[in-house]
Motif scaffolding. Structure first.
Motif, PDB file in Angstrom:
ATOM      1  N   GLY A 155       0.090 -43.404 -33.318  1.00  0.00           N
ATOM      2  CA  GLY A 155      -0.600 -43.546 -34.593  1.00  0.00           C
ATOM      3  C   GLY A 155      -0.787 -42.200 -35.266  1.00  0.00           C
ATOM      4  N   ASP A 156      -1.574 -42.197 -36.313  1.00  0.00           N
ATOM      5  CA  ASP A 156      -1.770 -40.974 -37.094  1.00  0.00           C
ATOM      6  C   ASP A 156      -2.399 -39.859 -36.268  1.00  0.00           C
ATOM      7  OD1 ASP A 156      -0.692 -42.208 -39.297  1.00  0.00           O
ATOM      8  OD2 ASP A 156      -2.623 -42.745 -40.188  1.00  0.00           O
ATOM      9  N   HIS A 157      -3.350 -40.211 -35.391  1.00  0.00           N
ATOM     10  CA  HIS A 157      -4.041 -39.179 -34.616  1.00  0.00           C
ATOM     11  C   HIS A 157      -3.092 -38.493 -33.642  1.00  0.00           C
ATOM     12  CE1 HIS A 157      -7.476 -37.078 -32.924  1.00  0.00           C
ATOM     13  NE2 HIS A 157      -7.100 -37.455 -31.714  1.00  0.00           N
ATOM     14  N   GLY A 158      -2.308 -39.289 -32.909  1.00  0.00           N
ATOM     15  CA  GLY A 158      -1.359 -38.708 -31.964  1.00  0.00           C
ATOM     16  C   GLY A 158      -0.320 -37.853 -32.657  1.00  0.00           C
ATOM     17  N   MET A 159       0.228 -38.360 -33.754  1.00  0.00           N
ATOM     18  CA  MET A 159       1.212 -37.586 -34.505  1.00  0.00           C
ATOM     19  C   MET A 159       0.598 -36.313 -35.058  1.00  0.00           C
ATOM     20  SD  MET A 159       3.279 -40.514 -36.604  1.00  0.00           S
ATOM     21  CE  MET A 159       3.909 -39.211 -37.666  1.00  0.00           C
ATOM     22  N   GLY A 160      -0.621 -36.439 -35.569  1.00  0.00           N
ATOM     23  CA  GLY A 160      -1.284 -35.272 -36.151  1.00  0.00           C
ATOM     24  C   GLY A 160      -1.499 -34.162 -35.138  1.00  0.00           C
ATOM     25  N   GLU A 161      -1.903 -34.533 -33.913  1.00  0.00           N
ATOM     26  CA  GLU A 161      -2.124 -33.512 -32.893  1.00  0.00           C
ATOM     27  C   GLU A 161      -0.805 -32.886 -32.444  1.00  0.00           C
ATOM     28  OE1 GLU A 161      -4.701 -33.220 -28.813  1.00  0.00           O
ATOM     29  OE2 GLU A 161      -5.562 -33.705 -30.758  1.00  0.00           O
ATOM     30  N   ALA A 162       0.227 -33.696 -32.314  1.00  0.00           N
ATOM     31  CA  ALA A 162       1.534 -33.148 -31.941  1.00  0.00           C
ATOM     32  C   ALA A 162       2.024 -32.161 -32.993  1.00  0.00           C
ATOM     33  CB  ALA A 162       2.536 -34.284 -31.764  1.00  0.00           C
ATOM     34  N   SER A 213       7.221 -44.173 -41.181  1.00  0.00           N
ATOM     35  CA  SER A 213       7.806 -44.141 -42.515  1.00  0.00           C
ATOM     36  C   SER A 213       8.840 -43.016 -42.556  1.00  0.00           C
ATOM     37  CB  SER A 213       6.712 -43.882 -43.552  1.00  0.00           C
ATOM     38  OG  SER A 213       6.199 -42.562 -43.407  1.00  0.00           O
ATOM     39  N   PRO A 214       9.727 -43.027 -43.532  1.00  0.00           N
ATOM     40  CA  PRO A 214      10.684 -41.920 -43.638  1.00  0.00           C
ATOM     41  C   PRO A 214       9.996 -40.571 -43.749  1.00  0.00           C
ATOM     42  CG  PRO A 214      11.375 -43.752 -45.026  1.00  0.00           C
ATOM     43  CD  PRO A 214      10.011 -44.107 -44.513  1.00  0.00           C
ATOM     44  N   GLU A 215       8.850 -40.530 -44.421  1.00  0.00           N
ATOM     45  CA  GLU A 215       8.125 -39.262 -44.556  1.00  0.00           C
ATOM     46  C   GLU A 215       7.577 -38.795 -43.209  1.00  0.00           C
ATOM     47  OE1 GLU A 215       7.647 -41.972 -46.383  1.00  0.00           O
ATOM     48  OE2 GLU A 215       8.436 -41.329 -48.339  1.00  0.00           O
ATOM     49  N   GLN A 216       7.053 -39.726 -42.404  1.00  0.00           N
ATOM     50  CA  GLN A 216       6.536 -39.367 -41.087  1.00  0.00           C
ATOM     51  C   GLN A 216       7.649 -38.889 -40.165  1.00  0.00           C
ATOM     52  OE1 GLN A 216       4.611 -43.175 -40.347  1.00  0.00           O
ATOM     53  NE2 GLN A 216       2.589 -42.203 -40.404  1.00  0.00           N
ATOM     54  N   GLN A 217       8.761 -39.588 -40.170  1.00  0.00           N
ATOM     55  CA  GLN A 217       9.886 -39.170 -39.337  1.00  0.00           C
ATOM     56  C   GLN A 217      10.378 -37.793 -39.746  1.00  0.00           C
ATOM     57  OE1 GLN A 217      11.412 -41.017 -36.568  1.00  0.00           O
ATOM     58  NE2 GLN A 217      11.925 -38.841 -36.326  1.00  0.00           N
ATOM     59  N   ALA A 218      10.411 -37.545 -41.055  1.00  0.00           N
ATOM     60  CA  ALA A 218      10.848 -36.236 -41.542  1.00  0.00           C
ATOM     61  C   ALA A 218       9.898 -35.136 -41.073  1.00  0.00           C
ATOM     62  CB  ALA A 218      10.938 -36.252 -43.073  1.00  0.00           C
ATOM     63  N   LYS A 219       8.597 -35.451 -41.008  1.00  0.00           N
ATOM     64  CA  LYS A 219       7.622 -34.461 -40.555  1.00  0.00           C
ATOM     65  C   LYS A 219       7.821 -34.138 -39.078  1.00  0.00           C
ATOM     66  CE  LYS A 219       4.009 -32.159 -42.161  1.00  0.00           C
ATOM     67  NZ  LYS A 219       4.132 -31.242 -43.309  1.00  0.00           N
ATOM     68  N   LEU A 273       6.151 -46.709 -32.262  1.00  0.00           N
ATOM     69  CA  LEU A 273       5.765 -46.091 -33.529  1.00  0.00           C
ATOM     70  C   LEU A 273       6.509 -46.761 -34.679  1.00  0.00           C
ATOM     71  CD1 LEU A 273       5.769 -42.275 -32.659  1.00  0.00           C
ATOM     72  CD2 LEU A 273       3.841 -43.868 -32.643  1.00  0.00           C
ATOM     73  N   LYS A 274       5.791 -47.074 -35.713  1.00  0.00           N
ATOM     74  CA  LYS A 274       6.400 -47.594 -36.939  1.00  0.00           C
ATOM     75  C   LYS A 274       6.309 -46.492 -37.986  1.00  0.00           C
ATOM     76  CE  LYS A 274       5.140 -52.361 -35.829  1.00  0.00           C
ATOM     77  NZ  LYS A 274       4.393 -53.579 -36.262  1.00  0.00           N
TER      78      LYS A 274
END
Length: 315
Positions: A160-167, A190-196, A187-188
């Motif tokens: 989720g957002d928290h795990g991705m944010g910490e990574a 978005s293209p923007e999240q994958q790009a990040k 993980l679902k």
């Protein structure tokens, strides 16, 4: 009333760094107060913190608490072991029900209450390894000790957002070798999240951890899909459970996670009820919690003789 008929100026619930800081301030402000401590502060799990400004070589959470208690002891006994199991508000006071370590209970009355009950890390579901965070096998605060993990191979357990944010935080601050372990959660993105994630070179493993390799009381490798992956450091980013039930029972304003909303004096939306430390919405750091406690204690002292809003002449 308290067992001796006294109405305290303040009851502090919680004996971690925030609660003990508030106690020190109120002791030196010569206020009548008591700390009720359940004996389970999250700070005690910290192996070494390097973010306490006066300890250049770092200090463990247990040592922080021991030094705070030693400092406070010079002002007389003011900490009682127990658990506050109920809290209700009357027009001119709060009434707390305290369960003692001996199984008995009593009521304590106080004009104001400061909650410093903190939070508990949600433990990762790893095979045959309960309480890994509490045992110090997995770290939980890269702000505190990420500097010591710089340029090492890091795994972040989360989703989720928290795990991705910490990574992403670790990858852009400390290491260019970061893997996100989702423990079977898909993980679902978005293209923007994958790009990040791609921008920071973060690898993602979505399958469950099947087994662990332990070496010298540390997690040396995790096995996913039959393949072993070695990491220097593991962080948990599964979030927190806030110990805010007492405040919520009184209708205190909070965010969706249960952390409390406070004003610039660290007073909650319930008049006379204050909060400090991890339980407050914001950054979970010891020095921040101590700052909360100082603000709250000074405001409590300055308003002890003033009525609360339900009393005659209350604000």
């Amino acid at each position: 009333m308290s067992s001796d008929g006294e109405i305290l100026d303040c009851l502090i619930i919680g004996g971690g760094p925030a609660g003990l800081t508030a106690a020190l301030y109120l002791a030196r402000l010569r206020r009548r107060f008591l700390v009720v401590d359940s004996g389970t502060p999250r700070a005690a799990w910290i192996p070494t913190s390097h973010n306490i400004p006066v300890f250049a070589n770092g200090i463990s959470g247990k040592d922080i608490l021991a030094r705070q208690r030693e400092n406070l002891d010079q002002y007389g006994p003011c900490v009682e072991a127990g658990m506050v199991t109920g809290l209700r508000r009357q027009p001119d006071r709060f009434i707390a029900v305290v369960e003692g370590k001996d199984g008995g209970s009593r009521q304590i009355a106080a004009s104001r209450v400061l909650l410093a009950t903190g939070s508990v890390d949600i433990e990762p579901d790893l095979p045959d390894l309960p309480n890994a965070v509490q045992r110090g096998l997995i770290r939980y605060c890269p702000i505190c000790d990420g500097y010591e993990s710089r340029d090492r191979k890091v795994a972040v357990i989360g989703y989720g957002d928290h795990g991705m944010g910490e990574a992403i935080f670790i990858a852009r601050t400390y290491s260019d070798d970061v893997t996100l372990l989702t423990l079977g959660q898909r993980l679902k993105l978005s293209p923007e999240q994958q790009a990040k994630l791609d921008e920071h070179g973060i690898k993602v493993m979505e399958d469950p951890v099947e087994s662990l390799d332990m070496e010298d009381d540390r997690i040396a490798a995790v096995h996913v899909n039959g393949e072993g992956h070695r990491f220097d450091v593991l962080y948990s980013a599964l979030g927190l459970k806030y110990r805010s039930d007492l405040a919520l029972s009184l209708g205190a304003e909070h965010d969706p996670t249960g952390s409390l909303m406070v004003d610039h004096h660290c007073e909650t939306s319930v008049k006379g009820l204050y909060a400090a430390g991890d339980i407050v919405r914001g950054i979970d750091q010891i020095v921040v919690g101590m700052g909360h406690a100082a603000l709250a204690a000074i405001h409590i002292h300055n308003h002890c003789e003033l009525p609360t809003e339900d009393e005659p002449g209350g604000a």
